[in-house]
Design a protein around this motif. Sequence first.
Motif, PDB file in Angstrom:
ATOM      1  N   TYR A 232      -4.085  60.743 -26.910  1.00  4.77           N
ATOM      2  CA  TYR A 232      -3.475  59.805 -25.964  1.00  4.77           C
ATOM      3  C   TYR A 232      -1.970  59.688 -26.222  1.00  4.77           C
ATOM      4  O   TYR A 232      -1.437  58.596 -26.463  1.00  4.77           O
ATOM      5  CB  TYR A 232      -4.139  58.435 -26.052  1.00  4.77           C
ATOM      6  CG  TYR A 232      -5.579  58.445 -25.597  1.00  4.77           C
ATOM      7  CD1 TYR A 232      -5.901  58.660 -24.266  1.00  4.77           C
ATOM      8  CD2 TYR A 232      -6.611  58.265 -26.503  1.00  4.77           C
ATOM      9  CE1 TYR A 232      -7.220  58.693 -23.840  1.00  4.77           C
ATOM     10  CE2 TYR A 232      -7.941  58.305 -26.093  1.00  4.77           C
ATOM     11  CZ  TYR A 232      -8.232  58.523 -24.762  1.00  4.77           C
ATOM     12  OH  TYR A 232      -9.540  58.564 -24.348  1.00  4.77           O
ATOM     13  N   SER A 242       3.252  57.756 -28.180  1.00  5.60           N
ATOM     14  CA  SER A 242       1.861  57.325 -28.088  1.00  5.60           C
ATOM     15  C   SER A 242       1.657  56.410 -26.892  1.00  5.60           C
ATOM     16  O   SER A 242       2.417  55.468 -26.670  1.00  5.60           O
ATOM     17  CB  SER A 242       1.449  56.604 -29.370  1.00  5.60           C
ATOM     18  OG  SER A 242       0.128  56.105 -29.246  1.00  5.60           O
ATOM     19  N   ALA A 244      -1.657  55.292 -26.490  1.00  5.70           N
ATOM     20  CA  ALA A 244      -3.039  54.924 -26.798  1.00  5.70           C
ATOM     21  C   ALA A 244      -3.372  53.513 -26.338  1.00  5.70           C
ATOM     22  O   ALA A 244      -4.526  53.218 -26.011  1.00  5.70           O
ATOM     23  CB  ALA A 244      -3.291  55.061 -28.297  1.00  5.70           C
ATOM     24  N   SER A 245      -2.380  52.629 -26.310  1.00  7.96           N
ATOM     25  CA  SER A 245      -2.622  51.249 -25.879  1.00  7.96           C
ATOM     26  C   SER A 245      -2.227  51.021 -24.423  1.00  7.96           C
ATOM     27  O   SER A 245      -2.246  49.880 -23.950  1.00  7.96           O
ATOM     28  CB  SER A 245      -1.840  50.279 -26.778  1.00  7.96           C
ATOM     29  OG  SER A 245      -0.448  50.517 -26.683  1.00  7.96           O
ATOM     30  N   ARG A 246      -1.882  52.094 -23.722  1.00  4.50           N
ATOM     31  CA  ARG A 246      -1.441  51.977 -22.318  1.00  4.50           C
ATOM     32  C   ARG A 246      -2.242  52.950 -21.453  1.00  4.50           C
ATOM     33  O   ARG A 246      -1.730  53.985 -21.016  1.00  4.50           O
ATOM     34  CB  ARG A 246       0.055  52.283 -22.201  1.00  4.50           C
ATOM     35  CG  ARG A 246       0.945  51.579 -23.219  1.00  4.50           C
ATOM     36  CD  ARG A 246       0.986  50.080 -23.000  1.00  4.50           C
ATOM     37  NE  ARG A 246       1.716  49.744 -21.799  1.00  4.50           N
ATOM     38  CZ  ARG A 246       3.028  49.524 -21.776  1.00  4.50           C
ATOM     39  NH1 ARG A 246       3.750  49.648 -22.886  1.00  4.50           N
ATOM     40  NH2 ARG A 246       3.623  49.185 -20.653  1.00  4.50           N
TER      41      ARG A 246
END
Length: 406
Positions: A232, A242, A244-246
Amino acid sequence: MDALIAAAGRALATGDALGALNRIALRDDPPALALRGIAMAQLGELARAKTLLRNAARAFGGGEPLARARCVVAEAEVALAARDLSGPRKSLDAACAALEAHGDRINAAHARYLQARCLLLMGQPDDAQRALAADASAPLPASLRASRALVAAGIALRRLQAAQARDALRRAEQAARESGIAALIAEVERAAHSLAAPAARLIAQGETRPVTLEQAQALSSPHRLIVDACLYAVRVADTSVSLASRPVLFSLASLLGEAWPGDVPRQTLIASAFRARAIDESHRARLRVEIGRLRALLRPIADVTATKRGFALMPALASEVVVLARPVDEKHAAVLALLGDGESWSSSALALALGSSQRSVQRALDALAGAGKIQSVGAGRARRWMLPSVIGFATTLLLPTPWTND
């Protein structure tokens, strides 16, 4: 320690569970209960093994903290083999401390490796690496060296580090053959096969092809921008952004990467990233906001430019854009990936490993079961899920470490 207990321990150390049971099957003293529990675990009777080990720990009591801690570690290993991911973490810390305090460094190291395995299953390779590094230089028996190397290989695989994974598997194979434990040797061989299997799909200029882990790692280049769905992230050479949180931003980046060097219509971006059926002006406004956020994050390595019909991804220095997608184009691929280890999972364990709600995981399981891709056994709280095509096999989690007694 009497002769029968010692002989049973030696039999278990070589994986001879039936030989151990022949010596202690009718005994119910605490050491015999513990060894019977380990033997049942090696035979795949995990529920019975857990009961025996718990009874042994209770029988040892507070007067024998070392023996009790060993039983706790063995029970935690059985729980991990049964994919009970919540139990082992709670009990292993205290047991590991007790083993260290009494000088049992081998079983303490084994407890840390169980912690690392649990963390790895839950998608926390950095924490697993820290647990693994606690006793990197300690002398260990062959079975534990193999177990440690297997965890190291798993961490490298999670990080898409093919060379490190191959080196760890080479060490694991050497140690497993030295140990002589057949289940351990088979586990290493299965792990080695994963390096040759497709690890991802490469999407470039409208074409898709499978790639192995080593081929995926070889893609890294200053001239190639990679939208990596395995990590991600959007990366080029040593620079990585990164997402990964979006998830929405990564979805947009993936769509733009697949279309490169062309653009993607606004309607397509809205429908895919926002899962919108009826598109209105609010969706278009949200798309402009999310594209602005993506543009700000990718500024060091790429730009997102507007076109007449949509948006296009423009790398800053790279001359090529590719997408590294997951090997299976399946809505519930993460669930299938966990079930692919051949073990039976509860829905609560899957939810814990995926960081999702149990309700969402249950919906995914019902959808996969309805499509005939997975099957369940048991009912209620005892219900477990597995792939129908996988035959049960012995796993290295089933106590390959020799049981030691004072």
